[in-house]
Design an enzyme around this catalytic site. Structure first.
Site, PDB file in Angstrom:
ATOM      1  NE  ARG A  38      -2.122   9.719  -3.136  1.00 59.06           N
ATOM      2  CZ  ARG A  38      -1.098   9.055  -2.599  1.00 59.06           C
ATOM      3  NH1 ARG A  38      -0.764   9.256  -1.347  1.00 59.06           N
ATOM      4  NH2 ARG A  38      -0.420   8.182  -3.317  1.00 59.06           N
ATOM      5  CB  SER A  90      -3.040   4.707  -2.856  1.00 56.42           C
ATOM      6  OG  SER A  90      -3.345   5.335  -1.631  1.00 56.42           O
ATOM      7  CE  LYS A 115       3.735   9.407   6.372  1.00 61.86           C
ATOM      8  NZ  LYS A 115       4.571   8.347   6.901  1.00 61.86           N
ATOM      9  CG  ASP A 116       1.611  12.057   2.669  1.00 66.39           C
ATOM     10  OD1 ASP A 116       2.804  11.931   2.984  1.00 66.39           O
ATOM     11  OD2 ASP A 116       0.839  11.089   2.529  1.00 66.39           O
ATOM     12  NE  ARG A 137       9.976  10.603   9.332  1.00 69.57           N
ATOM     13  CZ  ARG A 137       9.625   9.400   9.770  1.00 69.57           C
ATOM     14  NH1 ARG A 137      10.068   8.977  10.925  1.00 69.57           N
ATOM     15  NH2 ARG A 137       8.829   8.630   9.058  1.00 69.57           N
ATOM     16  NE  ARG A 138       9.035   5.750   7.808  1.00 69.54           N
ATOM     17  CZ  ARG A 138       7.960   5.734   7.025  1.00 69.54           C
ATOM     18  NH1 ARG A 138       8.075   5.488   5.734  1.00 69.54           N
ATOM     19  NH2 ARG A 138       6.765   5.963   7.535  1.00 69.54           N
ATOM     20  NE  ARG A 172       7.462   7.516  -4.929  1.00 65.51           N
ATOM     21  CZ  ARG A 172       6.593   7.977  -5.806  1.00 65.51           C
ATOM     22  NH1 ARG A 172       6.973   8.306  -7.014  1.00 65.51           N
ATOM     23  NH2 ARG A 172       5.326   8.128  -5.468  1.00 65.51           N
ATOM     24  N   GLY A 173       6.779   3.404  -4.036  1.00 68.99           N
ATOM     25  CA  GLY A 173       5.665   2.535  -4.392  1.00 68.99           C
ATOM     26  C   GLY A 173       4.682   2.442  -3.247  1.00 68.99           C
ATOM     27  NE  ARG A 203       6.751   2.710  -0.085  1.00 69.40           N
ATOM     28  CZ  ARG A 203       7.195   3.899   0.274  1.00 69.40           C
ATOM     29  NH1 ARG A 203       7.981   4.000   1.322  1.00 69.40           N
ATOM     30  NH2 ARG A 203       6.854   4.964  -0.391  1.00 69.40           N
ATOM     31  CB  CYS A 223       6.012  15.554   4.187  1.00 71.68           C
ATOM     32  SG  CYS A 223       5.849  15.367   2.398  1.00 71.68           S
TER      33      CYS A 223
HETATM   34  N1  LIG Z   1       4.098   9.151   2.574  1.00 73.00           N
HETATM   35  C1  LIG Z   1       3.146   8.094   2.320  1.00 73.00           C
HETATM   36  C2  LIG Z   1       2.266   7.863   3.502  1.00 73.00           C
HETATM   37  N2  LIG Z   1       1.444   8.816   3.944  1.00 73.00           N
HETATM   38  C3  LIG Z   1       0.796   8.334   5.059  1.00 73.00           C
HETATM   39  C4  LIG Z   1       1.247   7.057   5.288  1.00 73.00           C
HETATM   40  C5  LIG Z   1       0.856   6.172   6.394  1.00 73.00           C
HETATM   41  C6  LIG Z   1      -0.286   6.621   7.250  1.00 73.00           C
HETATM   42  C7  LIG Z   1       0.042   7.735   8.199  1.00 73.00           C
HETATM   43  O1  LIG Z   1       1.194   7.989   8.570  1.00 73.00           O
HETATM   44  O2  LIG Z   1      -0.915   8.393   8.626  1.00 73.00           O
HETATM   45  C8  LIG Z   1       2.165   6.730   4.291  1.00 73.00           C
HETATM   46  C9  LIG Z   1       2.877   5.455   4.125  1.00 73.00           C
HETATM   47  C10 LIG Z   1       4.073   5.304   5.033  1.00 73.00           C
HETATM   48  O3  LIG Z   1       4.729   6.294   5.378  1.00 73.00           O
HETATM   49  O4  LIG Z   1       4.393   4.172   5.395  1.00 73.00           O
END
Ligand SMILES: NCc1[nH]cc(CCC(=O)O)c1CC(=O)O
Length: 334
Positions: A21, A23, A91-92, A139-140, A157-158, A163, A268
């Protein structure tokens, strides 16, 4: 999907192409892994930036039509031969493994915890009643509400810089390609993965590493996945380097967490936290299923002495079934 090539790491032929990606976080992660693979294989590489639906849509993630929007385009590029290796945040990555692809390496996991980035250096228990906390993650949000029912959760988001820029008193982020531009400073805190912040060199914004007792991370958080076609990269040096890069302990822990998530048939963005650790010769898996509004939750743990992939899978599935028996599907809206 669009692809754009950027020449990188030009040593020897034939080399390999690394899908990523675009980003800032993805580029940092990918560069680290790609350089390690080049060093171990003696092969050059080039980065292929793949635009994903998640990068171009600004609506809430939960409305983007299911999980895995970030990963799908990368997987497609791999399958079509647009790249040879794809680097994902684990995690994604949806738990369902496409038949034609394999996770060839899970490099050593970094900090798994979520991190509070609050104004004025505040910790969670120092935030005034009614403080506004930004997170787009159910979740958070749910675990924050469970710890502090008075907090207001604000959906955001973003990218990471955007953020952080929403926190009062924070500097304007240079990297402001996403949602939130121009609305800096309207929140008391945000919660982000410590791993992402640290990989971006933004660790100084962290005011508290949230203890997993309070905030269980997303399954796979802090870990990367290097995915390839099932037949390998077509370059035996690179295939061998992937084996070197793979960390068996990381693979075991993320296998347990993802087996749990898969058995729950959750993605996720579900209000599910899970963390596996190897402690005193045992694999310990902690998990939580939350009501999205944080009003209630089910927390369960399990251990196994079987320290292999099958053991990790079994403990993840068993714990998921325990959660389901306790009503997790209804609780978490699965
Ligand atoms: N969903 C976005 C994402 N995917 C992985 C990370 C952070 C790096 C990781 O957890 O490995 C993030 C940003 C976040 O959740 O703050």
């Amino acid at each position: 999907m669009s692809e754009e090539m950027t020449g990188q790491g030009t040593t020897t032929e034939p080399g390999f192409r690394v899908g990523t990606r675009g980003s800032a976080l993805a580029m940092t992660q990918t560069t680290t892994v790609a350089e390690a693979l080049s060093a171990a294989s003696g092969q050059g590489h080039e980065l292929i930036r793949v635009k994903t639906e998640g990068d171009v849509t600004s609506g809430p993630l939960s409305q983007l039509g299911g999980t895995g929007v970030f990963a799908a385009a990368l997987r497609m590029s791999l399958l079509e031969g647009g790249c040879d290796v794809a680097i994902h945040s684990l995690k994604d990555l949806p738990t369902a493994q496409p038949e034609d692809l394999v996770i060839a390496a899970t490099p050593v996991r970094v900090d798994v915890r979520d991190a509070l980035c609050a104004r004025d250096g505040l910790r969670l228990d120092q935030l005034p009643p009614g403080s506004r906390i930004g997170t787009g993650s159910p979740r958070r949000g749910a675990q924050l509400k469970a710890a502090r029912p008075d907090l207001q959760i604000v959906g955001i988001r973003g990218n990471v810089g955007t953020r952080l820029g929403r926190v009062a008193g924070s500097a304007t982020p240079e990297d402001d390609g996403g949602v939130g531009r121009g609305v800096q400073g309207d929140l008391d805190a945000v919660v982000l993965a410590a791993a992402g912040l640290e990989r971006l060199g933004l660790g100084e914004h962290i005011t508290e590493y949230l203890d997993p007792e309070i905030m269980l991370p997303a399954p796979g958080q802090g870990s990367l996945a290097v995915e390839v076609r099932a037949g390998g990269t077509g370059n035996s040096e690179v295939d061998a380097a992937l084996k070197v890069l793979d960390d068996p302990e990381t693979r075991m822990t993320i296998t347990a967490e993802r087996a749990l998530l898969g058995r729950l048939e959750a993605g996720c963005s579900a209000p599910i936290g899970a963390l596996a650790r190897i402690v005193d010769g045992e694999l310990r898996l902690d998990s939580v299923a939350c009501a999205p509004d944080g009003s209630d939750w089910i927390r369960r743990s399990a251990t196994t002495e079987r320290l292999d992939i099958e053991g990790a899978q079994a403990v993840g599935i068993a714990l998921a079934e325990e959660l389901l028996d306790a009503g997790a599907a209804r609780m978490a809206g699965l």
